[in-house]
Design an enzyme around this catalytic site. Structure first.
Site, PDB file in Angstrom:
ATOM      1  N   LYS A 230     -11.942  42.186   7.453  1.00  0.00           N
ATOM      2  CA  LYS A 230     -12.794  41.233   6.853  1.00  0.00           C
ATOM      3  C   LYS A 230     -13.086  41.288   5.442  1.00  0.00           C
ATOM      4  O   LYS A 230     -13.303  42.608   4.859  1.00  0.00           O
ATOM      5  CB  LYS A 230     -14.252  41.230   7.651  1.00  0.00           C
ATOM      6  N   GLU A 280     -30.758  35.409   2.416  1.00  0.00           N
ATOM      7  CA  GLU A 280     -30.582  36.551   3.282  1.00  0.00           C
ATOM      8  C   GLU A 280     -31.309  37.619   2.867  1.00  0.00           C
ATOM      9  O   GLU A 280     -31.292  38.095   1.770  1.00  0.00           O
ATOM     10  CB  GLU A 280     -29.145  36.656   3.013  1.00  0.00           C
TER      11      GLU A 280
END
Ligand code: ISC
Ligand code: MG
Length: 478
Positions: A230, A280
Protein backbone atom coordinates in the site's frame (compact mmCIF):
# COMPACT_ATOMS: atom_id res chain seq x y z
CA UNK A 1 14.77 32.13 20.21
CA UNK A 2 14.26 32.29 23.96
CA UNK A 3 16.11 29.59 25.83
CA UNK A 4 13.75 28.43 28.52
CA UNK A 5 15.71 26.51 31.09
CA UNK A 6 13.17 26.97 33.81
CA UNK A 7 13.69 25.05 36.98
CA UNK A 8 10.34 25.86 38.47
CA UNK A 9 6.91 26.99 37.50
CA UNK A 10 4.75 29.37 39.46
CA UNK A 11 1.08 29.54 38.58
CA UNK A 12 -0.91 32.53 39.72
CA UNK A 13 -4.67 32.42 39.26
CA UNK A 14 -7.22 35.19 39.55
CA UNK A 15 -10.21 34.45 41.72
CA UNK A 16 -12.69 36.70 40.01
CA UNK A 17 -14.24 36.05 36.66
CA UNK A 18 -13.36 38.80 34.22
CA UNK A 19 -14.77 39.80 30.87
CA UNK A 20 -12.55 39.88 27.81
CA UNK A 21 -12.70 43.68 27.91
CA UNK A 22 -11.39 44.02 31.46
CA UNK A 23 -9.01 41.04 31.33
CA UNK A 24 -5.96 43.31 31.10
CA UNK A 25 -6.99 45.18 34.27
CA UNK A 26 -7.70 41.95 36.15
CA UNK A 27 -4.31 40.54 35.21
CA UNK A 28 -2.65 43.80 36.19
CA UNK A 29 -4.22 43.47 39.67
CA UNK A 30 -3.00 39.91 39.84
CA UNK A 31 0.52 40.97 38.93
CA UNK A 32 0.49 43.90 41.41
CA UNK A 33 -0.67 41.64 44.23
CA UNK A 34 2.04 39.10 43.56
CA UNK A 35 5.07 41.29 42.85
CA UNK A 36 6.53 41.25 46.39
CA UNK A 37 6.36 37.48 46.64
CA UNK A 38 7.72 36.95 43.12
CA UNK A 39 10.64 39.28 43.78
CA UNK A 40 11.59 37.24 46.80
CA UNK A 41 11.07 33.78 45.37
CA UNK A 42 12.69 33.98 41.94
CA UNK A 43 16.43 33.42 41.85
CA UNK A 44 16.67 31.56 38.53
CA UNK A 45 14.71 31.53 35.24
CA UNK A 46 11.18 30.62 36.25
CA UNK A 47 8.03 30.13 34.25
CA UNK A 48 5.29 32.26 35.74
CA UNK A 49 1.75 31.73 34.42
CA UNK A 50 -0.95 34.26 35.20
CA UNK A 51 -4.40 32.80 34.70
CA UNK A 52 -7.79 34.39 34.92
CA UNK A 53 -11.23 32.97 34.28
CA UNK A 54 -13.25 34.71 31.60
CA UNK A 55 -17.01 35.09 31.71
CA UNK A 56 -17.30 34.42 28.04
CA UNK A 57 -14.91 34.41 25.13
CA UNK A 58 -14.46 33.70 21.45
CA UNK A 59 -10.86 32.54 20.89
CA UNK A 60 -11.01 32.93 17.11
CA UNK A 61 -12.23 36.53 17.29
CA UNK A 62 -9.55 37.32 19.85
CA UNK A 63 -6.91 35.73 17.61
CA UNK A 64 -7.98 37.78 14.63
CA UNK A 65 -7.06 40.93 16.60
CA UNK A 66 -3.54 39.76 17.44
CA UNK A 67 -0.67 41.33 15.51
CA UNK A 68 1.90 38.86 16.82
CA UNK A 69 3.89 36.98 14.16
CA UNK A 70 3.29 33.70 16.02
CA UNK A 71 -0.37 32.74 16.08
CA UNK A 72 -1.80 29.31 16.84
CA UNK A 73 -5.24 27.77 16.93
CA UNK A 74 -6.41 24.29 17.91
CA UNK A 75 -9.87 22.89 18.49
CA UNK A 76 -10.52 19.22 19.08
CA UNK A 77 -12.91 17.06 17.11
CA UNK A 78 -15.52 16.91 19.83
CA UNK A 79 -15.47 20.73 20.08
CA UNK A 80 -14.77 20.25 23.80
CA UNK A 81 -11.51 22.18 23.81
CA UNK A 82 -10.56 25.27 21.84
CA UNK A 83 -7.45 27.40 22.18
CA UNK A 84 -6.10 30.44 20.40
CA UNK A 85 -2.61 31.63 21.22
CA UNK A 86 -0.30 34.48 20.29
CA UNK A 87 3.41 35.10 20.84
CA UNK A 88 6.08 32.75 22.11
CA UNK A 89 7.54 32.30 25.56
CA UNK A 90 9.55 29.26 24.63
CA UNK A 91 10.19 27.12 21.57
CA UNK A 92 11.85 23.85 20.71
CA UNK A 93 12.98 23.63 17.08
CA UNK A 94 14.96 20.99 15.18
CA UNK A 95 15.97 20.62 11.54
CA UNK A 96 17.35 17.74 9.51
CA UNK A 97 16.91 14.28 10.99
CA UNK A 98 16.75 14.97 14.73
CA UNK A 99 16.74 12.44 17.53
CA UNK A 100 13.04 12.37 18.37
CA UNK A 101 13.40 10.68 21.75
CA UNK A 102 15.88 13.30 22.96
CA UNK A 103 13.66 16.15 21.77
CA UNK A 104 10.50 14.81 23.38
CA UNK A 105 12.44 14.15 26.61
CA UNK A 106 13.67 17.74 26.48
CA UNK A 107 10.08 18.98 26.15
CA UNK A 108 9.04 16.80 29.05
CA UNK A 109 11.93 18.12 31.10
CA UNK A 110 10.71 21.67 30.43
CA UNK A 111 7.19 20.62 31.43
CA UNK A 112 8.25 18.60 34.47
CA UNK A 113 7.60 21.28 37.08
CA UNK A 114 4.61 22.84 35.33
CA UNK A 115 0.94 22.46 36.04
CA UNK A 116 -1.16 20.23 33.82
CA UNK A 117 -2.68 23.12 31.86
CA UNK A 118 0.66 24.27 30.43
CA UNK A 119 0.87 22.98 26.87
CA UNK A 120 3.41 23.14 24.09
CA UNK A 121 1.73 23.22 20.66
CA UNK A 122 3.36 22.19 17.40
CA UNK A 123 4.14 19.33 15.11
CA UNK A 124 6.53 17.23 13.09
CA UNK A 125 7.44 16.97 9.43
CA UNK A 126 5.89 13.96 7.66
CA UNK A 127 9.32 12.58 6.71
CA UNK A 128 12.36 14.20 8.31
CA UNK A 129 14.72 12.23 6.05
CA UNK A 130 13.49 14.10 2.94
CA UNK A 131 14.83 17.62 2.31
CA UNK A 132 12.54 20.53 3.20
CA UNK A 133 11.61 22.89 0.39
CA UNK A 134 11.77 26.66 0.81
CA UNK A 135 8.20 27.13 2.04
CA UNK A 136 8.41 24.41 4.67
CA UNK A 137 11.92 25.20 5.93
CA UNK A 138 10.80 27.40 8.86
CA UNK A 139 8.65 24.55 10.22
CA UNK A 140 11.71 22.33 10.51
CA UNK A 141 11.54 18.65 11.37
CA UNK A 142 9.96 19.48 14.72
CA UNK A 143 8.68 22.70 16.22
CA UNK A 144 6.84 23.19 19.51
CA UNK A 145 5.94 26.46 21.14
CA UNK A 146 4.83 27.52 24.61
CA UNK A 147 2.65 30.53 23.74
CA UNK A 148 2.90 33.84 25.54
CA UNK A 149 -0.85 34.50 25.55
CA UNK A 150 -3.56 31.86 25.38
CA UNK A 151 -7.32 32.03 25.34
CA UNK A 152 -8.97 28.67 25.98
CA UNK A 153 -12.58 27.62 25.95
CA UNK A 154 -13.51 24.20 27.28
CA UNK A 155 -16.14 22.32 29.28
CA UNK A 156 -14.24 23.46 32.38
CA UNK A 157 -14.62 27.15 31.55
CA UNK A 158 -12.89 29.96 29.74
CA UNK A 159 -9.39 31.03 30.62
CA UNK A 160 -6.92 33.70 29.63
CA UNK A 161 -3.29 32.86 30.37
CA UNK A 162 -0.01 34.76 30.18
CA UNK A 163 3.13 32.62 30.30
CA UNK A 164 6.32 34.48 31.17
CA UNK A 165 9.84 33.43 31.91
CA UNK A 166 11.16 35.62 34.70
CA UNK A 167 14.93 35.61 34.82
CA UNK A 168 15.47 37.04 38.27
CA UNK A 169 13.29 38.34 41.07
CA UNK A 170 14.62 41.88 40.97
CA UNK A 171 13.61 42.22 37.29
CA UNK A 172 10.04 41.15 37.94
CA UNK A 173 8.46 44.54 38.21
CA UNK A 174 10.12 45.92 35.10
CA UNK A 175 9.27 42.87 33.00
CA UNK A 176 5.68 42.78 34.11
CA UNK A 177 5.08 46.47 33.53
CA UNK A 178 6.19 46.07 29.92
CA UNK A 179 3.81 43.14 29.68
CA UNK A 180 0.83 45.12 30.93
CA UNK A 181 1.32 47.73 28.23
CA UNK A 182 1.06 45.00 25.61
CA UNK A 183 -1.94 43.59 27.36
CA UNK A 184 -3.97 46.77 26.97
CA UNK A 185 -4.10 46.15 23.25
CA UNK A 186 -4.67 42.43 23.56
CA UNK A 187 -8.17 41.99 24.72
CA UNK A 188 -10.53 42.80 21.96
CA UNK A 189 -13.55 40.85 20.87
CA UNK A 190 -14.61 42.10 17.44
CA UNK A 191 -16.16 39.13 15.60
CA UNK A 192 -14.30 37.50 12.70
CA UNK A 193 -15.52 38.86 9.40
CA UNK A 194 -17.72 36.41 7.52
CA UNK A 195 -17.25 38.25 4.23
CA UNK A 196 -16.51 35.92 1.30
CA UNK A 197 -12.88 35.13 0.62
CA UNK A 198 -11.20 36.82 -2.34
CA UNK A 199 -11.57 35.16 -5.72
CA UNK A 200 -9.12 32.43 -6.73
CA UNK A 201 -7.97 33.25 -10.28
CA UNK A 202 -5.67 30.29 -10.92
CA UNK A 203 -5.70 26.65 -9.86
CA UNK A 204 -2.70 24.40 -10.52
CA UNK A 205 -2.48 20.69 -9.70
CA UNK A 206 0.82 18.97 -9.03
CA UNK A 207 1.06 16.26 -10.28
CA UNK A 208 -1.39 16.93 -13.13
CA UNK A 209 -3.79 14.17 -14.15
CA UNK A 210 -1.42 12.61 -16.70
CA UNK A 211 1.49 12.55 -14.23
CA UNK A 212 -0.84 11.13 -11.58
CA UNK A 213 -1.64 8.21 -13.90
CA UNK A 214 2.10 7.57 -14.37
CA UNK A 215 2.78 7.66 -10.61
CA UNK A 216 -0.08 5.26 -9.90
CA UNK A 217 1.21 2.91 -12.63
CA UNK A 218 4.64 2.88 -10.97
CA UNK A 219 3.05 2.08 -7.60
CA UNK A 220 1.05 -0.79 -9.10
CA UNK A 221 4.33 -2.14 -10.57
CA UNK A 222 5.85 -2.00 -7.06
CA UNK A 223 2.85 -4.00 -5.76
CA UNK A 224 3.32 -6.56 -8.56
CA UNK A 225 7.01 -6.92 -7.80
CA UNK A 226 6.10 -7.66 -4.18
CA UNK A 227 8.09 -4.84 -2.57
CA UNK A 228 5.03 -2.88 -1.41
CA UNK A 229 1.36 -3.50 -0.56
CA UNK A 230 0.00 0.00 0.00
CA UNK A 231 1.12 3.57 -0.63
CA UNK A 232 -0.70 6.83 0.08
CA UNK A 233 0.02 9.35 -2.65
CA UNK A 234 -0.79 13.01 -2.34
CA UNK A 235 -1.45 15.96 -4.61
CA UNK A 236 -0.63 19.62 -4.11
CA UNK A 237 -3.30 21.98 -5.42
CA UNK A 238 -2.26 25.62 -5.57
CA UNK A 239 -4.83 28.40 -5.65
CA UNK A 240 -3.80 31.97 -6.41
CA UNK A 241 -6.16 34.67 -5.14
CA UNK A 242 -6.86 38.19 -6.31
CA UNK A 243 -5.69 39.55 -2.94
CA UNK A 244 -4.03 38.48 0.28
CA UNK A 245 -5.87 35.90 2.36
CA UNK A 246 -6.82 36.40 5.97
CA UNK A 247 -6.00 33.06 7.67
CA UNK A 248 -8.44 33.56 10.53
CA UNK A 249 -11.30 34.29 8.14
CA UNK A 250 -10.38 31.19 6.15
CA UNK A 251 -10.25 29.11 9.32
CA UNK A 252 -13.61 30.41 10.47
CA UNK A 253 -15.19 29.42 7.15
CA UNK A 254 -13.47 26.03 7.25
CA UNK A 255 -14.96 25.52 10.72
CA UNK A 256 -18.37 26.42 9.35
CA UNK A 257 -18.23 23.83 6.54
CA UNK A 258 -16.29 20.94 8.18
CA UNK A 259 -17.79 19.17 11.17
CA UNK A 260 -16.16 16.49 13.38
CA UNK A 261 -12.61 17.68 12.73
CA UNK A 262 -9.58 18.98 14.55
CA UNK A 263 -9.28 22.54 13.27
CA UNK A 264 -5.84 24.04 13.40
CA UNK A 265 -3.65 26.94 12.43
CA UNK A 266 0.09 27.19 13.05
CA UNK A 267 2.01 30.31 12.15
CA UNK A 268 5.45 30.70 13.70
CA UNK A 269 7.35 33.95 13.64
CA UNK A 270 5.83 35.35 10.46
CA UNK A 271 6.33 32.20 8.39
CA UNK A 272 3.59 30.81 6.11
CA UNK A 273 0.56 29.51 8.01
CA UNK A 274 -0.37 25.82 8.13
CA UNK A 275 -4.13 25.53 8.29
CA UNK A 276 -6.57 22.65 8.17
CA UNK A 277 -9.50 20.56 9.34
CA UNK A 278 -8.44 16.95 9.84
CA UNK A 279 -10.82 14.19 10.88
CA UNK A 280 -8.05 11.84 12.01
CA UNK A 281 -6.64 11.40 15.52
CA UNK A 282 -3.15 9.88 15.60
CA UNK A 283 -3.39 9.29 19.34
CA UNK A 284 -4.44 10.86 22.58
CA UNK A 285 -2.70 10.04 25.84
CA UNK A 286 -4.15 10.69 29.27
CA UNK A 287 -1.51 9.42 31.69
CA UNK A 288 -1.02 5.79 30.68
CA UNK A 289 -4.24 5.52 28.70
CA UNK A 290 -3.95 5.72 24.92
CA UNK A 291 -6.66 6.27 22.33
CA UNK A 292 -5.96 5.81 18.64
CA UNK A 293 -7.93 5.11 15.49
CA UNK A 294 -7.87 3.90 11.92
CA UNK A 295 -9.49 6.15 9.32
CA UNK A 296 -9.26 5.06 5.66
CA UNK A 297 -11.42 4.17 2.68
CA UNK A 298 -13.59 6.92 1.25
CA UNK A 299 -16.92 7.67 -0.40
CA UNK A 300 -18.69 11.02 -0.88
CA UNK A 301 -21.71 11.95 1.24
CA UNK A 302 -25.05 11.56 -0.53
CA UNK A 303 -27.44 14.41 -1.23
CA UNK A 304 -30.31 12.52 0.42
CA UNK A 305 -30.41 9.96 3.29
CA UNK A 306 -30.99 7.18 0.72
CA UNK A 307 -28.08 8.27 -1.48
CA UNK A 308 -25.86 8.61 1.60
CA UNK A 309 -26.74 5.10 2.75
CA UNK A 310 -26.04 3.72 -0.73
CA UNK A 311 -22.54 5.28 -0.65
CA UNK A 312 -22.01 3.91 2.88
CA UNK A 313 -23.00 0.38 1.84
CA UNK A 314 -20.83 0.59 -1.24
CA UNK A 315 -17.89 1.63 0.98
CA UNK A 316 -18.48 -1.13 3.55
CA UNK A 317 -18.62 -3.72 0.75
CA UNK A 318 -15.72 -2.43 -1.32
CA UNK A 319 -12.88 -4.91 -1.25
CA UNK A 320 -10.37 -2.21 -2.22
CA UNK A 321 -11.44 0.23 0.52
CA UNK A 322 -11.70 -2.49 3.18
CA UNK A 323 -8.11 -3.52 2.36
CA UNK A 324 -6.98 0.14 2.50
CA UNK A 325 -8.52 0.35 5.97
CA UNK A 326 -7.32 -3.06 7.20
CA UNK A 327 -3.69 -2.08 6.63
CA UNK A 328 -4.21 0.87 8.98
CA UNK A 329 -6.00 -1.22 11.63
CA UNK A 330 -3.26 -3.86 11.60
CA UNK A 331 -0.47 -1.31 11.86
CA UNK A 332 -2.06 0.41 14.90
CA UNK A 333 -2.74 -2.92 16.60
CA UNK A 334 0.87 -4.05 15.95
CA UNK A 335 2.17 -0.91 17.70
CA UNK A 336 -0.25 -1.37 20.58
CA UNK A 337 0.77 -5.02 20.95
CA UNK A 338 4.36 -3.86 21.32
CA UNK A 339 3.86 -0.85 23.61
CA UNK A 340 0.61 -1.50 25.46
CA UNK A 341 -1.57 -3.87 27.46
CA UNK A 342 -5.41 -3.99 27.86
CA UNK A 343 -5.99 -3.34 24.15
CA UNK A 344 -9.63 -2.68 23.34
CA UNK A 345 -10.64 -2.90 19.70
CA UNK A 346 -14.10 -2.71 18.15
CA UNK A 347 -15.95 -5.85 17.12
CA UNK A 348 -16.80 -4.34 13.76
CA UNK A 349 -15.95 -1.39 11.57
CA UNK A 350 -18.02 1.80 11.73
CA UNK A 351 -18.29 4.92 9.58
CA UNK A 352 -16.91 8.39 10.17
CA UNK A 353 -19.31 10.76 8.44
CA UNK A 354 -17.88 14.17 7.60
CA UNK A 355 -19.42 17.07 5.72
CA UNK A 356 -18.39 15.92 2.26
CA UNK A 357 -16.91 12.45 2.62
CA UNK A 358 -17.33 9.35 4.77
CA UNK A 359 -14.62 6.91 5.88
CA UNK A 360 -14.23 3.45 7.39
CA UNK A 361 -13.42 3.97 11.05
CA UNK A 362 -12.10 1.91 14.01
CA UNK A 363 -11.37 3.23 17.50
CA UNK A 364 -8.81 1.65 19.83
CA UNK A 365 -7.77 2.16 23.42
CA UNK A 366 -4.99 0.61 25.49
CA UNK A 367 -2.73 1.08 28.50
CA UNK A 368 0.85 2.09 27.86
CA UNK A 369 3.45 -0.26 29.37
CA UNK A 370 5.90 1.22 31.87
CA UNK A 371 8.90 2.87 30.27
CA UNK A 372 7.13 3.96 27.07
CA UNK A 373 5.98 7.48 26.27
CA UNK A 374 5.19 10.03 23.57
CA UNK A 375 8.48 9.60 21.69
CA UNK A 376 7.78 5.84 21.30
CA UNK A 377 4.20 6.47 20.27
CA UNK A 378 5.12 9.13 17.72
CA UNK A 379 7.96 7.10 16.29
CA UNK A 380 6.01 3.84 16.04
CA UNK A 381 2.48 4.94 15.09
CA UNK A 382 3.44 7.67 12.60
CA UNK A 383 3.03 7.41 9.68
CA UNK A 384 0.10 5.02 9.77
CA UNK A 385 -0.76 3.41 6.43
CA UNK A 386 -3.57 6.01 6.21
CA UNK A 387 -0.90 8.50 5.09
CA UNK A 388 2.23 6.36 4.50
CA UNK A 389 1.95 2.74 3.38
CA UNK A 390 3.04 -0.87 3.87
CA UNK A 391 5.81 -1.70 4.50
CA UNK A 392 6.33 1.64 6.19
CA UNK A 393 9.97 2.30 5.22
CA UNK A 394 9.54 1.36 1.57
CA UNK A 395 6.37 3.46 1.28
CA UNK A 396 8.12 6.53 2.78
CA UNK A 397 10.99 6.03 0.33
CA UNK A 398 8.61 5.71 -2.64
CA UNK A 399 6.57 8.74 -1.57
CA UNK A 400 9.73 10.87 -1.56
CA UNK A 401 10.68 9.50 -4.99
CA UNK A 402 7.25 9.70 -6.66
CA UNK A 403 5.64 12.88 -5.33
CA UNK A 404 6.84 16.04 -7.11
CA UNK A 405 6.77 18.20 -3.93
CA UNK A 406 7.81 18.21 -0.28
CA UNK A 407 4.97 17.22 2.07
CA UNK A 408 6.35 19.30 4.92
CA UNK A 409 3.95 19.01 7.85
CA UNK A 410 1.13 17.68 5.64
CA UNK A 411 0.22 14.23 7.04
CA UNK A 412 2.64 14.76 9.95
CA UNK A 413 1.66 14.58 13.64
CA UNK A 414 0.31 17.92 14.89
CA UNK A 415 -0.97 18.72 18.34
CA UNK A 416 0.13 19.41 21.90
CA UNK A 417 1.92 17.98 24.91
CA UNK A 418 1.49 18.73 28.58
CA UNK A 419 3.12 17.20 31.66
CA UNK A 420 0.84 14.21 31.73
CA UNK A 421 -1.22 14.30 28.56
CA UNK A 422 -0.85 14.72 24.82
CA UNK A 423 -2.96 14.71 21.71
CA UNK A 424 -1.85 14.43 18.10
CA UNK A 425 -3.94 14.57 14.97
CA UNK A 426 -2.76 13.58 11.49
CA UNK A 427 -2.17 16.82 9.57
CA UNK A 428 -4.27 15.97 6.50
CA UNK A 429 -7.00 18.08 4.75
CA UNK A 430 -4.57 20.91 5.20
CA UNK A 431 -2.95 23.80 3.38
CA UNK A 432 0.03 26.08 3.54
CA UNK A 433 -0.92 29.72 3.23
CA UNK A 434 1.31 32.46 1.89
CA UNK A 435 -0.04 35.93 1.19
CA UNK A 436 -2.37 35.36 -1.78
CA UNK A 437 -1.48 31.69 -2.32
CA UNK A 438 -2.91 28.54 -0.83
CA UNK A 439 -1.21 25.17 -1.35
CA UNK A 440 -3.72 22.45 -0.47
CA UNK A 441 -2.41 18.92 0.18
CA UNK A 442 -4.61 15.84 -0.15
CA UNK A 443 -3.88 12.17 -0.64
CA UNK A 444 -5.45 8.81 -1.37
CA UNK A 445 -4.53 5.27 -0.36
CA UNK A 446 -3.38 3.17 -3.31
CA UNK A 447 -3.60 -0.64 -3.12
CA UNK A 448 -3.90 -3.40 -5.70
CA UNK A 449 -7.07 -2.69 -7.64
CA UNK A 450 -6.81 1.13 -7.34
CA UNK A 451 -7.55 3.10 -10.50
CA UNK A 452 -5.86 6.43 -11.17
CA UNK A 453 -9.05 8.15 -12.30
CA UNK A 454 -11.18 7.19 -9.30
CA UNK A 455 -8.35 8.04 -6.88
CA UNK A 456 -8.11 11.46 -8.56
CA UNK A 457 -11.86 11.87 -8.02
CA UNK A 458 -11.56 10.72 -4.40
CA UNK A 459 -9.03 13.49 -3.81
CA UNK A 460 -11.35 16.02 -5.49
CA UNK A 461 -14.05 15.01 -2.98
CA UNK A 462 -11.64 15.37 -0.06
CA UNK A 463 -10.62 18.78 -1.42
CA UNK A 464 -14.29 19.73 -1.46
CA UNK A 465 -14.27 21.57 1.86
CA UNK A 466 -11.44 23.83 0.82
CA UNK A 467 -12.99 24.40 -2.59
CA UNK A 468 -16.40 25.12 -1.05
CA UNK A 469 -15.11 28.16 0.78
CA UNK A 470 -13.57 29.66 -2.32
CA UNK A 471 -14.85 31.03 -5.54
CA UNK A 472 -12.71 29.58 -8.28
CA UNK A 473 -12.37 31.38 -11.57
CA UNK A 474 -10.11 29.21 -13.68
CA UNK A 475 -8.35 25.83 -13.69
CA UNK A 476 -4.91 25.02 -14.98
CA UNK A 477 -2.90 21.87 -14.73
CA UNK A 478 0.79 22.04 -13.86
C1 ISC B 1 -4.37 10.94 3.03
C2 ISC B 1 -5.59 11.46 3.19
O1 ISC B 1 -6.65 10.72 3.63
C3 ISC B 1 -6.45 9.45 4.26
C4 ISC B 1 -7.46 9.36 5.34
C5 ISC B 1 -8.70 8.83 5.13
C6 ISC B 1 -8.98 8.17 3.92
C7 ISC B 1 -8.01 7.94 2.99
C8 ISC B 1 -8.31 7.20 1.74
O2 ISC B 1 -9.43 6.65 1.62
O3 ISC B 1 -7.52 7.14 0.83
C9 ISC B 1 -6.61 8.34 3.22
O4 ISC B 1 -5.90 7.20 3.64
C10 ISC B 1 -5.86 12.88 2.91
O5 ISC B 1 -6.99 13.31 3.08
O6 ISC B 1 -4.92 13.60 2.51
MG1 MG C 1 -9.04 5.85 -0.37
Amino acid sequence: MIECKTEQHIKICGKEIATVQNAARTIQQLIDENIPELTETIAQPTLVSFQISLENCDPLSWLSQQASTTRLYWSDREASYEVAAAGETDRLFAEGEPHLTELILELQRRLASSSEDIRYYGGLKFDSSSPADHDWKPFGALLFVLPRYEMTKSQHGNTFTINLVIQHGNEVEQQLLAEIQTLQTLCSAAPVSSQPLPIASIRTDSPNQKEWQEIIDKSIQAFDSGCMEKIVLARKTTMVFSEELDPIRLLKQLKDVVNRAFHFYFQFDGTPGFIGATPERLYKRIGETIFSEAVAGTRPRGNSPEADLAFAEDLLNSDKDVREHQFVCKSILDVMDELCTDIQSPAQVSLLKLARVQHLYNKYSATLKKGYGDADLLERIHPTPAVGGVPKKEAIRQIAALEPFDRGWYAGPIGWLSRNESEFAVGIRSALMMKNQLHIYTGAGIVKGSEAESEWEEIENKLGSFLAIQQVNGTENA
